[in-house]
Design a protein around this motif. Structure first.
Motif, PDB file in Angstrom:
ATOM      1  N   ARG A 285      -6.323  26.016  75.288  1.00 19.09           N
ATOM      2  CA  ARG A 285      -6.648  26.984  74.236  1.00 19.09           C
ATOM      3  C   ARG A 285      -8.013  26.685  73.637  1.00 19.09           C
ATOM      4  O   ARG A 285      -8.807  27.587  73.377  1.00 19.09           O
ATOM      5  N   MET A 286      -8.302  25.410  73.428  1.00 15.78           N
ATOM      6  CA  MET A 286      -9.580  25.010  72.863  1.00 15.78           C
ATOM      7  C   MET A 286     -10.726  25.347  73.830  1.00 15.78           C
ATOM      8  O   MET A 286     -11.775  25.830  73.419  1.00 15.78           O
ATOM      9  N   LYS A 287     -10.507  25.107  75.123  1.00 19.73           N
ATOM     10  CA  LYS A 287     -11.563  25.340  76.106  1.00 19.73           C
ATOM     11  C   LYS A 287     -11.774  26.826  76.405  1.00 19.73           C
ATOM     12  O   LYS A 287     -12.902  27.261  76.606  1.00 19.73           O
ATOM     13  N   LEU A 288     -10.670  27.588  76.451  1.00 19.36           N
ATOM     14  CA  LEU A 288     -10.767  28.977  76.878  1.00 19.36           C
ATOM     15  C   LEU A 288     -10.761  29.982  75.728  1.00 19.36           C
ATOM     16  O   LEU A 288     -11.271  31.085  75.880  1.00 19.36           O
ATOM     17  N   GLY A 289     -10.129  29.614  74.622  1.00 19.35           N
ATOM     18  CA  GLY A 289     -10.111  30.499  73.469  1.00 19.35           C
ATOM     19  C   GLY A 289      -9.055  31.589  73.510  1.00 19.35           C
ATOM     20  O   GLY A 289      -8.413  31.859  72.523  1.00 19.35           O
ATOM     21  N   ARG A 290      -8.867  32.208  74.637  1.00 24.02           N
ATOM     22  CA  ARG A 290      -7.911  33.308  74.752  1.00 24.02           C
ATOM     23  C   ARG A 290      -6.525  32.770  75.088  1.00 24.02           C
ATOM     24  O   ARG A 290      -6.358  31.951  75.987  1.00 24.02           O
ATOM     25  N   GLU A 291      -5.525  33.265  74.374  1.00 27.03           N
ATOM     26  CA  GLU A 291      -4.162  32.767  74.528  1.00 27.03           C
ATOM     27  C   GLU A 291      -3.629  32.954  75.947  1.00 27.03           C
ATOM     28  O   GLU A 291      -3.070  32.016  76.528  1.00 27.03           O
ATOM     29  N   THR A 292      -3.798  34.134  76.519  1.00 22.63           N
ATOM     30  CA  THR A 292      -3.238  34.374  77.855  1.00 22.63           C
ATOM     31  C   THR A 292      -3.926  33.531  78.920  1.00 22.63           C
ATOM     32  O   THR A 292      -3.265  33.004  79.811  1.00 22.63           O
ATOM     33  N   ALA A 293      -5.230  33.371  78.820  1.00 20.36           N
ATOM     34  CA  ALA A 293      -5.958  32.534  79.777  1.00 20.36           C
ATOM     35  C   ALA A 293      -5.532  31.078  79.618  1.00 20.36           C
ATOM     36  O   ALA A 293      -5.366  30.359  80.622  1.00 20.36           O
TER      37      ALA A 293
ATOM     38  N   ALA B  18      -2.718  26.321  81.581  1.00 15.67           N
ATOM     39  CA  ALA B  18      -1.725  25.284  81.268  1.00 15.67           C
ATOM     40  C   ALA B  18      -0.605  25.292  82.310  1.00 15.67           C
ATOM     41  O   ALA B  18      -0.134  24.238  82.742  1.00 15.67           O
ATOM     42  N   GLN B  19      -0.205  26.481  82.729  1.00 18.08           N
ATOM     43  CA  GLN B  19       0.839  26.591  83.750  1.00 18.08           C
ATOM     44  C   GLN B  19       0.368  26.005  85.082  1.00 18.08           C
ATOM     45  O   GLN B  19       1.099  25.260  85.734  1.00 18.08           O
ATOM     46  N   GLU B  20      -0.859  26.290  85.468  1.00 22.30           N
ATOM     47  CA  GLU B  20      -1.409  25.736  86.714  1.00 22.30           C
ATOM     48  C   GLU B  20      -1.458  24.212  86.659  1.00 22.30           C
ATOM     49  O   GLU B  20      -1.124  23.532  87.642  1.00 22.30           O
ATOM     50  N   ILE B  21      -1.874  23.686  85.527  1.00 26.52           N
ATOM     51  CA  ILE B  21      -1.942  22.230  85.355  1.00 26.52           C
ATOM     52  C   ILE B  21      -0.550  21.626  85.487  1.00 26.52           C
ATOM     53  O   ILE B  21      -0.349  20.639  86.206  1.00 26.52           O
ATOM     54  N   CYS B  22       0.427  22.223  84.827  1.00 27.70           N
ATOM     55  CA  CYS B  22       1.797  21.705  84.868  1.00 27.70           C
ATOM     56  C   CYS B  22       2.383  21.765  86.270  1.00 27.70           C
ATOM     57  O   CYS B  22       3.079  20.837  86.691  1.00 27.70           O
ATOM     58  N   VAL B  23       2.091  22.829  86.998  1.00 26.53           N
ATOM     59  CA  VAL B  23       2.582  22.942  88.377  1.00 26.53           C
ATOM     60  C   VAL B  23       2.027  21.796  89.222  1.00 26.53           C
ATOM     61  O   VAL B  23       2.768  21.158  89.981  1.00 26.53           O
ATOM     62  N   GLU B  24       0.749  21.512  89.092  1.00 27.61           N
ATOM     63  CA  GLU B  24       0.141  20.416  89.858  1.00 27.61           C
ATOM     64  C   GLU B  24       0.733  19.067  89.461  1.00 27.61           C
ATOM     65  O   GLU B  24       0.977  18.214  90.310  1.00 27.61           O
ATOM     66  N   LEU B  25       0.966  18.879  88.161  1.00 27.55           N
ATOM     67  CA  LEU B  25       1.573  17.624  87.703  1.00 27.55           C
ATOM     68  C   LEU B  25       2.990  17.480  88.240  1.00 27.55           C
ATOM     69  O   LEU B  25       3.380  16.402  88.705  1.00 27.55           O
TER      70      LEU B  25
END
Length: 85
Positions: A40-48, A53-60
């Protein structure tokens, strides 16, 4: 700066050498809110931010479930996050 302080707070260490269940638990309880906050801090937009965050969690989750030895979940999380960002 405020952004640097936020990043330092988000990088709080998670104990090293955890079992798969402990890694999953730490991801859920400690790191998910921090991952979303980072996005959220890096992208600003909630949906982005939600998408990243979902992509990061999938990789983790892939790494954890593959049995990959993760000595420091916090460091690994931020490595994945920065790579995907």
């Amino acid at each position: 700066t405020i952004e640097e302080d936020r990043l330092k707070a988000m990088k709080k260490e998670v104990p090293a050498k955890m079992t798969q269940q402990e890694l999953l638990s730490a991801l859920e309880s400690d790191l998910l809110p921090k991952i979303y906050g980072f996005c959220r801090m890096k992208l600003g937009r909630e949906t982005a931010a939600e998408d990243l965050a979902q992509e990061i969690c999938v990789e983790l989750l892939k790494a954890i479930r593959s049995g990959k030895e993760i000595e420091n979940l916090s460091a690994f999380t931020w490595s994945v996050s920065n790579h995907l960002f």
